[in-house]
Motif scaffolding. Structure first.
Motif, short mmCIF file in Angstrom:
data_model
loop_
_atom_site.label_atom_id
_atom_site.label_comp_id
_atom_site.label_asym_id
_atom_site.label_seq_id
_atom_site.Cartn_x
_atom_site.Cartn_y
_atom_site.Cartn_z
N ASP A 70 0.81 -1.22 0.00
CA ASP A 70 0.00 0.00 0.00
C ASP A 70 0.85 1.27 0.00
O ASP A 70 0.40 2.33 0.47
CB ASP A 70 -0.96 0.02 1.20
N GLN A 71 2.06 1.18 -0.54
CA GLN A 71 2.89 2.39 -0.63
C GLN A 71 2.52 3.22 -1.86
O GLN A 71 2.54 4.44 -1.81
CB GLN A 71 4.37 2.00 -0.73
N ILE A 72 2.21 2.52 -2.95
CA ILE A 72 1.88 3.22 -4.19
C ILE A 72 0.66 2.58 -4.84
O ILE A 72 0.27 1.46 -4.50
CB ILE A 72 3.06 3.20 -5.19
N ASP A 73 0.09 3.30 -5.79
CA ASP A 73 -1.07 2.80 -6.53
C ASP A 73 -0.71 2.37 -7.94
O ASP A 73 -1.39 1.53 -8.54
CB ASP A 73 -2.15 3.89 -6.60
N VAL A 74 0.36 2.98 -8.48
CA VAL A 74 0.67 2.74 -9.89
C VAL A 74 2.18 2.85 -10.12
O VAL A 74 2.86 3.61 -9.43
CB VAL A 74 -0.10 3.74 -10.78
N ILE A 75 2.69 2.05 -11.06
CA ILE A 75 4.05 2.20 -11.57
C ILE A 75 3.94 2.77 -12.97
O ILE A 75 3.28 2.17 -13.84
CB ILE A 75 4.79 0.85 -11.59
#
Length: 215
Positions: free
Chosen positions: A69-74
């Protein structure tokens, strides 16, 4: 929305127009600014996209698995920056989705929830490989044509020197006395009475200066 930016070039792409790390980063940052996406981290990779066995990608994936849950998208510029292998790409997309992360190419956006978009993804991944194969074939055909026209395509052999005509056509020219020595070597070799080692020693005595491998 939070994103990691993935910027990849392979060693042989460094000098190609449009593939520089700086150029990719600029386009990705502009995209995030325009779409109110906050940037957590920028990952720079200098490795081939044939597999996901890349140092920076492994480190990033390990980090994401440890702390979810650190990021939503790369985000990356194009799909061939992400991968050039369709099978590996589908598997990695599934791995990232289980982590709640969506990979996306800002210049080739695809909604992977739409099944038909998998066909477009395959096209995006295959197109650069097809282009590379075509370029390699063109180079091969060009070299064959040059040889048929009597042009030498590499460094001149022992006894000769690379030259260029006024109209920029490359050729090789004999350099005496070394060319004469090498002609003698070939004439002796075709008799079948000598070994290469013997002729190398004789050529050295006559004045040839090169290593045995070049000889």
């Amino acid at each position: 929305m939070k994103a990691d930016l993935y910027i990849r070039v392979s060693t042989d792409e460094q000098a190609d127009k449009g593939f520089s790390q700086r150029d990719q980063e600029e386009r990705l940052r502009k995209y995030c600014h325009n779409n109110q996406i906050s940037i957590r981290k920028v990952i720079f990779e200098d490795h081939s996209a044939k597999t996901f066995d890349r140092p920076e990608w492994r480190n990033m994936l390990l980090d994401l698995k440890k702390r979810k849950d650190q990021i939503d998208v790369i985000l990356f510029t194009k799909w061939d920056r992400f991968s050039r292998n369709a099978g590996d790409t589908y598997q990695m997309i599934n791995v990232l989705r289980r982590l709640g992360i969506e990979p996306q190419a800002i210049e080739q956006p695809l909604d992977m929830a739409v099944p038909e978009n998998k066909i477009m993804l395959a096209v995006y991944l295959a197109a650069p490989e097809v282009e590379n194969d075509r370029r390699a074939l063109n180079v091969l055909y060009g070299m064959r044509r040059a040889k048929k026209e009597g042009r030498w395509m590499g460094p001149a052999p022992v006894g000769y020197a690379n030259k260029i005509t006024e109209d920029m056509r490359k050729y090789i020219a004999p350099v005496e006395p070394y060319a004469g020595i090498m002609k003698w070597v070939f004439n002796m070799m075709v008799t079948g009475q000598y070994q290469v080692e013997q002729l190398y020693r004789e050529a050295r005595l006559k004045g040839i200066r090169c290593c045995k491998t070049n000889f």
